[in-house]
Design an enzyme around this catalytic site. Structure first.
Site, PDB file in Angstrom:
ATOM      1  N   CYS A 147      48.852  30.417  44.693  1.00 12.03           N
ATOM      2  CA  CYS A 147      47.678  28.575  44.187  1.00 12.03           C
ATOM      3  C   CYS A 147      47.841  28.251  45.360  1.00 12.03           C
ATOM      4  O   CYS A 147      48.005  27.680  46.424  1.00 12.03           O
ATOM      5  CB  CYS A 147      48.422  28.673  42.746  1.00 12.03           C
ATOM      6  SG  CYS A 147      47.175  27.924  41.574  1.00 12.03           S
ATOM      7  N   ASP A 303      39.514  36.689  38.996  1.00 10.77           N
ATOM      8  CA  ASP A 303      40.770  34.840  39.310  1.00 10.77           C
ATOM      9  C   ASP A 303      39.260  34.399  39.589  1.00 10.77           C
ATOM     10  O   ASP A 303      38.105  34.266  40.030  1.00 10.77           O
ATOM     11  CB  ASP A 303      40.984  34.994  40.157  1.00 10.77           C
ATOM     12  CG  ASP A 303      41.797  34.048  40.598  1.00 10.77           C
ATOM     13  OD1 ASP A 303      41.826  32.859  39.849  1.00 10.77           O
ATOM     14  OD2 ASP A 303      42.576  33.575  42.181  1.00 10.77           O
ATOM     15  N   HIS A 332      44.403  35.660  38.420  1.00 14.03           N
ATOM     16  CA  HIS A 332      45.281  34.833  38.676  1.00 14.03           C
ATOM     17  C   HIS A 332      46.056  34.502  38.365  1.00 14.03           C
ATOM     18  O   HIS A 332      47.550  35.246  39.715  1.00 14.03           O
ATOM     19  CB  HIS A 332      44.546  33.290  38.225  1.00 14.03           C
ATOM     20  CG  HIS A 332      45.039  31.736  39.454  1.00 14.03           C
ATOM     21  ND1 HIS A 332      44.428  32.280  40.779  1.00 14.03           N
ATOM     22  CD2 HIS A 332      46.297  31.120  39.186  1.00 14.03           C
ATOM     23  CE1 HIS A 332      45.331  31.029  40.961  1.00 14.03           C
ATOM     24  NE2 HIS A 332      46.070  31.067  39.910  1.00 14.03           N
TER      25      HIS A 332
END
Length: 358
Positions: A147, A303, A332
């Site tokens: 991320c 995502d 995600h």
């Protein structure tokens, strides 16, 4: 006194069982999920301010020489990579013979409000990387960013490429054009959001504010679906461990230092400066073409936090000859902890690294 038997006794027993399930569910809703997370054995090998560098099962035999340094985001807690035994990416990598480290940024306090990407990328990451190599007695290492931690890892790799053997970016946003941001384009638009005002007001942005913004991207799923799933599991007597761990993690977001938050929203979401080569950290321009090591970038089709085009942008910016973009049919977080993670992401990363680690 006669025992309560027959239909009446069965009904009473069923009612008590039903009531007990309601108590369990309401206890979770009111008090929060309670479960031990991050259980893979580890030791702290380095600290700086609130940050800690963990090495996992240091005395276990390592099949692969090249150590892995995992860098997580400033949002949420990194134990999502070491959720519970049997559903832990870190546990899996250690079991595959890798020497695994993770940098935990810790929980910032009011005194950390001025922490910025300059501090994280130029001060913390270089020292953590050196400590990894010294501890493992190697000349190089693999950097694994998840991320926002992937975005920071890409910036670091561009500025300090010399001793990096491999770079893995997992759902790491690199490009921020409005057409690829979904609702984030609206949430972060300069017409509606002034991150400077928020930073001045809060110092460190409370985790609850960041969490609410993320949940509002899919409000029905996040606010309703989560607890529908909980009640179904309770009443159908299904295993609750992963649900509890994920619920604990989702509600455990740390504060976001105001200076870094201002940079993140302004320079990335509002100005899309990284892909333009316009990000400067203490005067040093972040040029992603400086990345020449083997690269694996992973994205999830579902995502909504880092869309596929945001992650794929890195492929045209690096100079690496050995580079691969891999897309999973997951979200995600689901690609890391979902039911398909053990058959999708985990073996993919392990196999890719095994071919590129001494």
């Amino acid at each position: 006194m006669a025992e309560n038997t027959g239909a009446g006794g069965a009904a009473a027993s069923g009612f008590e069982e039903l009531l007990d399930k309601y108590r369990r569910g309401m206890s979770i809703i009111v008090e929060g999920a309670r479960i031990d997370t991050g259980q893979t054995p580890k030791e702290v090998v380095w600290t700086k301010n609130k940050a800690k560098l963990y090495r996992y099962e240091p005395y276990r035999e390592k099949k692969h020489r090249t150590p892995i340094l995992i860098v997580y985001a400033l949002i949420n807690r990194p134990y999502v990579l070491d959720l519970i035994p049997g559903n832990s990416f870190i546990e899996y990598l250690v079991g595959e013979g890798f020497d695994v480290y993770m940098l935990d940024w810790g929980i910032p306090g009011d005194e950390d409000a001025e922490m910025s990407f300059e501090h994280y990328v130029l001060d913390y990451l270089p020292r953590a990387a050196r400590k990894v190599m010294r501890t493992s007695r190697t000349e190089d290492y693999t950097l694994f960013g998840y991320c926002m931690g992937g975005t920071m890892s890409a910036m670091y790799a561009a500025l300090f490429p010399e001793r990096m053997r491999n770079l893995i970016l997992l759902t790491a946003p690199i490009a921020f054009p409005k057409e690829h941001l979904g609702l984030y384009a609206l949430f972060t638009d300069s017409k509606y959001l002034d991150p400077g005002i928020m930073a001045d007001a809060f110092g460190c942005i409370p985790g609850e504010i960041i969490d609410t913004g993320n949940r509002m991207l899919r409000p029905v799923t996040n606010y309703v679906g989560t607890y529908v799933n909980m009640w179904e599991r309770i009443f159908e007597d299904k295993p609750m461990e992963t649900w509890l761990a994920m619920n604990k993690w989702v509600n455990d977001g740390p504060p976001f230092p105001g200076a870094a938050f201002k940079q993140w929203i302004t320079e990335f979401y509002q100005q899309n400066r990284l892909v333009k080569g316009e990000i400067r950290l203490r005067g040093r321009r972040v040029d992603l073409s400086n990345i020449r090591c083997p690269l694996l970038s992973v994205a999830g089709k579902k995502d909504h936090i880092c869309t596929v085009p945001q992650a794929e942008a890195i492929m045209d910016l690096v100079s690496s000859e050995d580079k691969e973009f891999f897309v999973l049919d997951a979200g995600h977080v689901g690609l890391m902890t979902g039911r398909g993670a053990k058959k999708g992401l985990w073996p993919k990363v392990s196999g890719w690294l095994a071919e590129r680690s001494g």
